[in-house]
Design a protein around this motif. Structure first.
Motif, PDB file in Angstrom:
ATOM      1  N   GLY A 329       0.736  -1.417  -0.200  1.00 35.66           N
ATOM      2  CA  GLY A 329       0.173   0.227  -0.402  1.00 35.66           C
ATOM      3  C   GLY A 329       1.043   1.324  -0.183  1.00 35.66           C
ATOM      4  N   SER A 330       2.411   0.851  -0.003  1.00 37.79           N
ATOM      5  CA  SER A 330       3.167   2.034   0.118  1.00 37.79           C
ATOM      6  C   SER A 330       3.180   2.591  -1.263  1.00 37.79           C
ATOM      7  CB  SER A 330       4.083   1.632   0.882  1.00 37.79           C
ATOM      8  OG  SER A 330       4.971   1.163   0.148  1.00 37.79           O
ATOM      9  N   TYR A 331       2.490   2.716  -2.511  1.00 34.51           N
ATOM     10  CA  TYR A 331       3.425   3.017  -4.018  1.00 34.51           C
ATOM     11  C   TYR A 331       4.896   2.503  -3.950  1.00 34.51           C
ATOM     12  CZ  TYR A 331      -1.132   5.436  -4.413  1.00 34.51           C
ATOM     13  OH  TYR A 331      -2.847   4.819  -4.225  1.00 34.51           O
ATOM     14  N   ALA A 332       5.149   1.745  -3.103  1.00 31.99           N
ATOM     15  CA  ALA A 332       6.371   1.271  -3.474  1.00 31.99           C
ATOM     16  C   ALA A 332       6.613  -0.469  -3.342  1.00 31.99           C
ATOM     17  CB  ALA A 332       7.898   1.048  -1.952  1.00 31.99           C
ATOM     18  N   PRO A 333       6.359  -1.349  -4.198  1.00 40.44           N
ATOM     19  CA  PRO A 333       6.346  -2.628  -4.596  1.00 40.44           C
ATOM     20  C   PRO A 333       7.080  -3.614  -3.959  1.00 40.44           C
ATOM     21  CG  PRO A 333       8.228  -2.066  -6.353  1.00 40.44           C
ATOM     22  CD  PRO A 333       7.774  -0.989  -6.044  1.00 40.44           C
ATOM     23  N   THR A 334       6.380  -5.440  -3.985  1.00 38.60           N
ATOM     24  CA  THR A 334       7.302  -5.888  -3.025  1.00 38.60           C
ATOM     25  C   THR A 334       6.848  -7.030  -3.506  1.00 38.60           C
ATOM     26  OG1 THR A 334       4.060  -6.588  -2.104  1.00 38.60           O
ATOM     27  CG2 THR A 334       5.745  -4.642  -0.944  1.00 38.60           C
ATOM     28  N   ALA A 335       6.530  -6.466  -5.334  1.00 39.60           N
ATOM     29  CA  ALA A 335       5.933  -8.118  -5.899  1.00 39.60           C
ATOM     30  C   ALA A 335       6.892  -8.297  -7.062  1.00 39.60           C
ATOM     31  CB  ALA A 335       4.693  -8.770  -5.590  1.00 39.60           C
ATOM     32  N   ALA A 336       7.105  -9.107  -7.718  1.00 46.18           N
ATOM     33  CA  ALA A 336       7.769  -9.172  -8.971  1.00 46.18           C
ATOM     34  C   ALA A 336       6.048  -8.819  -9.937  1.00 46.18           C
ATOM     35  CB  ALA A 336       8.247  -9.884 -10.078  1.00 46.18           C
ATOM     36  N   SER A 337       5.755  -7.514 -10.262  1.00 44.14           N
ATOM     37  CA  SER A 337       4.520  -7.803 -10.772  1.00 44.14           C
ATOM     38  C   SER A 337       4.919  -6.477 -12.208  1.00 44.14           C
ATOM     39  CB  SER A 337       3.054  -7.015  -9.940  1.00 44.14           C
ATOM     40  OG  SER A 337       3.419  -6.032  -8.882  1.00 44.14           O
ATOM     41  N   TRP A 338       3.841  -6.525 -13.073  1.00 43.20           N
ATOM     42  CA  TRP A 338       3.836  -5.549 -14.323  1.00 43.20           C
ATOM     43  C   TRP A 338       2.262  -4.676 -14.523  1.00 43.20           C
ATOM     44  CZ3 TRP A 338       2.270  -4.953 -19.080  1.00 43.20           C
ATOM     45  CH2 TRP A 338       1.932  -6.250 -19.776  1.00 43.20           C
ATOM     46  N   GLY A 339       1.958  -3.760 -15.253  1.00 42.33           N
ATOM     47  CA  GLY A 339       0.601  -3.795 -15.362  1.00 42.33           C
ATOM     48  C   GLY A 339       0.839  -2.107 -16.141  1.00 42.33           C
ATOM     49  N   TYR A 340      -0.018  -2.074 -17.131  1.00 38.14           N
ATOM     50  CA  TYR A 340      -0.728  -1.089 -17.330  1.00 38.14           C
ATOM     51  C   TYR A 340      -1.589   0.188 -16.747  1.00 38.14           C
ATOM     52  CZ  TYR A 340       0.101  -3.215 -21.559  1.00 38.14           C
ATOM     53  OH  TYR A 340       0.553  -4.857 -23.078  1.00 38.14           O
ATOM     54  N   ASN A 341      -0.916   1.529 -16.707  1.00 36.06           N
ATOM     55  CA  ASN A 341      -1.060   2.418 -16.312  1.00 36.06           C
ATOM     56  C   ASN A 341      -1.800   2.194 -14.450  1.00 36.06           C
ATOM     57  OD1 ASN A 341      -2.063   5.180 -15.810  1.00 36.06           O
ATOM     58  ND2 ASN A 341      -3.842   4.925 -17.081  1.00 36.06           N
ATOM     59  N   ASN A 342      -0.434   1.502 -13.847  1.00 39.19           N
ATOM     60  CA  ASN A 342      -2.004   1.107 -12.570  1.00 39.19           C
ATOM     61  C   ASN A 342       0.624   1.310 -11.510  1.00 39.19           C
ATOM     62  OD1 ASN A 342      -1.597  -0.330 -10.382  1.00 39.19           O
ATOM     63  ND2 ASN A 342      -2.173  -2.239 -10.942  1.00 39.19           N
ATOM     64  N   ARG A 343      -0.233   2.324 -10.679  1.00 38.48           N
ATOM     65  CA  ARG A 343       0.875   2.501  -9.722  1.00 38.48           C
ATOM     66  C   ARG A 343       0.936   1.259  -8.243  1.00 38.48           C
ATOM     67  NH1 ARG A 343      -0.599   7.143 -11.829  1.00 38.48           N
ATOM     68  NH2 ARG A 343       1.496   9.144 -12.322  1.00 38.48           N
ATOM     69  N   SER A 344       0.463   0.070  -8.746  1.00 31.15           N
ATOM     70  CA  SER A 344       0.736  -0.573  -7.526  1.00 31.15           C
ATOM     71  C   SER A 344       1.981  -1.597  -7.913  1.00 31.15           C
ATOM     72  CB  SER A 344      -0.157  -1.117  -6.387  1.00 31.15           C
ATOM     73  OG  SER A 344      -0.956  -1.919  -7.872  1.00 31.15           O
ATOM     74  N   VAL A 345       2.213  -1.885  -9.088  1.00 33.32           N
ATOM     75  CA  VAL A 345       2.876  -2.604  -9.641  1.00 33.32           C
ATOM     76  C   VAL A 345       4.447  -2.336 -10.065  1.00 33.32           C
ATOM     77  CG1 VAL A 345       1.407  -3.755 -10.842  1.00 33.32           C
ATOM     78  CG2 VAL A 345       2.572  -1.424 -12.100  1.00 33.32           C
ATOM     79  N   ALA A 346       5.497  -2.863  -9.828  1.00 34.13           N
ATOM     80  CA  ALA A 346       6.728  -3.352  -9.751  1.00 34.13           C
ATOM     81  C   ALA A 346       7.494  -2.747 -11.525  1.00 34.13           C
ATOM     82  CB  ALA A 346       7.513  -3.497  -9.908  1.00 34.13           C
ATOM     83  N   LEU A 347       6.281  -2.279 -12.193  1.00 32.90           N
ATOM     84  CA  LEU A 347       6.855  -2.086 -13.726  1.00 32.90           C
ATOM     85  C   LEU A 347       5.652  -1.596 -14.331  1.00 32.90           C
ATOM     86  CD1 LEU A 347       8.924  -5.239 -14.922  1.00 32.90           C
ATOM     87  CD2 LEU A 347       9.991  -2.779 -13.912  1.00 32.90           C
ATOM     88  N   ARG A 348       5.581  -0.229 -14.234  1.00 31.14           N
ATOM     89  CA  ARG A 348       4.369   0.474 -14.972  1.00 31.14           C
ATOM     90  C   ARG A 348       4.988   0.983 -15.936  1.00 31.14           C
ATOM     91  NH1 ARG A 348       3.003   6.271 -14.444  1.00 31.14           N
ATOM     92  NH2 ARG A 348       1.310   6.463 -14.500  1.00 31.14           N
ATOM     93  N   VAL A 349       3.710   0.229 -17.537  1.00 27.45           N
ATOM     94  CA  VAL A 349       3.748   1.263 -18.485  1.00 27.45           C
ATOM     95  C   VAL A 349       2.260   1.953 -18.256  1.00 27.45           C
ATOM     96  CG1 VAL A 349       2.864   0.242 -21.432  1.00 27.45           C
ATOM     97  CG2 VAL A 349       4.250  -1.361 -19.450  1.00 27.45           C
ATOM     98  N   PRO A 350       3.523   3.249 -18.594  1.00 27.75           N
ATOM     99  CA  PRO A 350       2.242   4.447 -18.228  1.00 27.75           C
ATOM    100  C   PRO A 350       1.481   4.740 -19.618  1.00 27.75           C
ATOM    101  CG  PRO A 350       4.569   4.731 -17.815  1.00 27.75           C
ATOM    102  CD  PRO A 350       4.668   3.813 -18.093  1.00 27.75           C
ATOM    103  N   ALA A 351       0.565   5.499 -19.305  1.00 28.40           N
ATOM    104  CA  ALA A 351      -0.432   5.812 -20.245  1.00 28.40           C
ATOM    105  C   ALA A 351       0.081   6.791 -21.163  1.00 28.40           C
ATOM    106  CB  ALA A 351      -1.522   6.712 -20.333  1.00 28.40           C
ATOM    107  N   SER A 352       0.489   6.740 -22.580  1.00 28.07           N
ATOM    108  CA  SER A 352       1.155   7.496 -23.644  1.00 28.07           C
ATOM    109  C   SER A 352       0.607   7.103 -24.954  1.00 28.07           C
ATOM    110  CB  SER A 352       3.133   7.072 -23.415  1.00 28.07           C
ATOM    111  OG  SER A 352       3.277   6.108 -23.955  1.00 28.07           O
TER     112      SER A 352
END
Length: 460
Positions: A329-352
């Motif tokens: 819940g801190s916006y610092a990742p705790t897991a190896a995760s990714w996603g689109y336009n999602n600030r809870s993941v480790a690797l975010r693909v920003p909207a662009s």
């Protein structure tokens, strides 16, 4: 294409012209700060007279190779093999072309130049973090790519008198409700420090740093300065190091301390070092937006980052304190995760727009070494593309509640992953892996032998 590190450092005519042009534009300069980034991302160096500049660019300034065998406190780690047991020889640190700048905040007319380490035979020294990144940049170039990168740097402004007494450390936020409330993106908080941030912008402009936005962050007294993208990974990492130096100097001028500690306050968010990365192909366009295979290339790069994330965590979170930042819940990742336009993941693909398709890497703390961070990121992306890897499905909601594999949660667990990783040995070199392990193991041992005030107050 981007030129290699050897091309840039060996062009003596270009460096001579740089020195002559700089001294002609600043004839009052009488001192130089020589700066080199150590293993922990700490700037070390020396002060010298201005007439040393030509030597710095042509043959180099002497520093011991053991500079890279220091722990976070600046103490020798003998297990690195770089100290008295080797005779503690000197290397030759040549100035980085394009790094010569005026130090705008200095009381006397002063310049600064960044250095990188070479042996007495002229070979790049394996333990210099900047040259570790240069080697990956060359690997990318051989594969037909160069990286476009930008860093985002978070920090707290604190009272330096409180900072000297850790039990009384508190964020310093003047006015607008005091230190016990959150005011994310608050313009009033920026206004409170308008003079400080005006200095940061002015110093950045004078030093050629591509400062972009400045925002009030998720905690009282916390701010973020964003840098614009650079089509040169080495220059982007240089920018991050110079920005930290500049922010710290500007804060001191205003009676404040800028803290880049990863997690200075348990109840407030930590300080991150987010990195935005895309790749440019031989045609000069974003390789992730190429209609002929760009999406697959983008996903493969993400998969490479996912595959190597646990092994690389010690680079992204290099301090004992930094693992306190990785909280749900801190916006610092705790897991190896990714996603689109999602600030809870480790690797975010920003909207662009398609031509701005990129990856935002959100794991690193503000105390991480930017050169090592980019070395791990770019190596993983390249590995993923070369192997044609495919990532798991993206996380669409709260990554803290997903089934994604957890990142190492302690410095010791991260060190174990790093030490046994073939990827790390390939990306950084086995010698560098061993050196980094020795430095970090010495730091861990120091924390494990410290009796905390809480323990004494509880059990004594």
């Amino acid at each position: 294409m981007q030129v290699s590190m050897d091309d840039r450092t060996d062009d003596s005519a270009a460096t001579f012209d740089e020195v002559e042009a700089f001294l002609a534009a600043h004839p009052d300069i009488d001192a130089v700060d020589y700066l080199i980034t150590d293993t922990n991302g700490v700037l070390r160096g020396k002060w010298a007279p201005a007439d040393s500049l030509k030597k710095a660019f042509e043959t180099g300034i002497n520093f011991p190779l053991s500079l890279f065998g220091l722990d976070i406190w600046g103490r020798e780690v003998t297990e690195t093999g770089l100290h008295v047991e080797s005779g503690d020889p000197d290397g030759f640190c040549r100035a980085v072309p394009g790094s010569l700048r005026k130090v705008s905040w200095a009381e006397r007319p002063t310049a600064q130049a960044m250095l990188q380490m070479f042996t007495d035979e002229g070979a790049p020294f394996f333990a210099d973090p900047r040259l570790r990144l240069a080697a990956v940049v060359d690997r990318l170039a051989a594969a037909g790519f160069y990286a476009t990168c930008a860093f985002e740097l978070e920090f707290y402004l604190v009272d330096p008198d409180s900072a000297a007494h850790t039990t009384d450390l508190a964020p310093l936020l003047q006015g607008n409700g005091g230190p016990d409330r959150q005011n994310m993106y608050g313009l009033a908080d920026l206004s409170d420090f308008e003079a400080l941030f005006s200095d940061i912008r002015a110093f950045g402009t004078e030093q050629g740093l591509p400062i972009d936005t400045i925002v009030s962050e998720a905690a009282p007294g916390q701010f973020e300065v964003n840098l614009k993208h650079r089509a040169d990974a080495l220059a982007a990492a240089d920018d991050a190091m110079m920005l930290k130096r500049l922010v710290a100097a500007a804060a001191r001028r205003h009676g404040l301390k800028a803290s880049f500690m990863a997690k200075p306050f348990f109840d407030w968010p930590g300080n991150g070092l987010h990195v935005h990365v895309s790749l440019i192909g031989r045609d000069g366009n974003n390789a992730f937006a190429d209609p002929n295979g760009g999406e697959a290339r983008h996903l493969a790069a993400i998969a490479g980052l996912m595959e190597t994330m646990a092994a690389s965590t010690l680079v992204f979170v290099p301090s004992w304190n930094g693992f306190r930042r990785l909280q749900p819940g801190s916006y610092a990742p705790t897991a190896a995760s990714w996603g689109y336009n999602n600030r809870s993941v480790a690797l975010r693909v920003p909207a662009s727009s398609p031509e701005a398709t990129r990856i935002e890497h959100r794991i690193s703390g503000a105390d991480a070494n930017p050169y090592l961070v980019l070395t791990a990121i770019l190596s993983a992306m390249l590995d993923g593309m070369e192997q044609g890897l495919t990532p798991p499905p993206p996380v669409e909601t709260n990554a803290y509640e997903s089934a994604a594999p957890s990142l190492p949660s302690t410095m010791l667990a991260a060190l174990d992953e790093f030490a046994r990783s073939d990827f790390i040995a390939s990306a950084f070199g086995a010698d560098y892996r061993d050196l980094f392990v020795a430095v970090k193991r010495a730091e861990i041992d120091e924390f494990l032998t410290e009796i905390t005030p809480l323990e004494r107050s509880t059990y004594l």
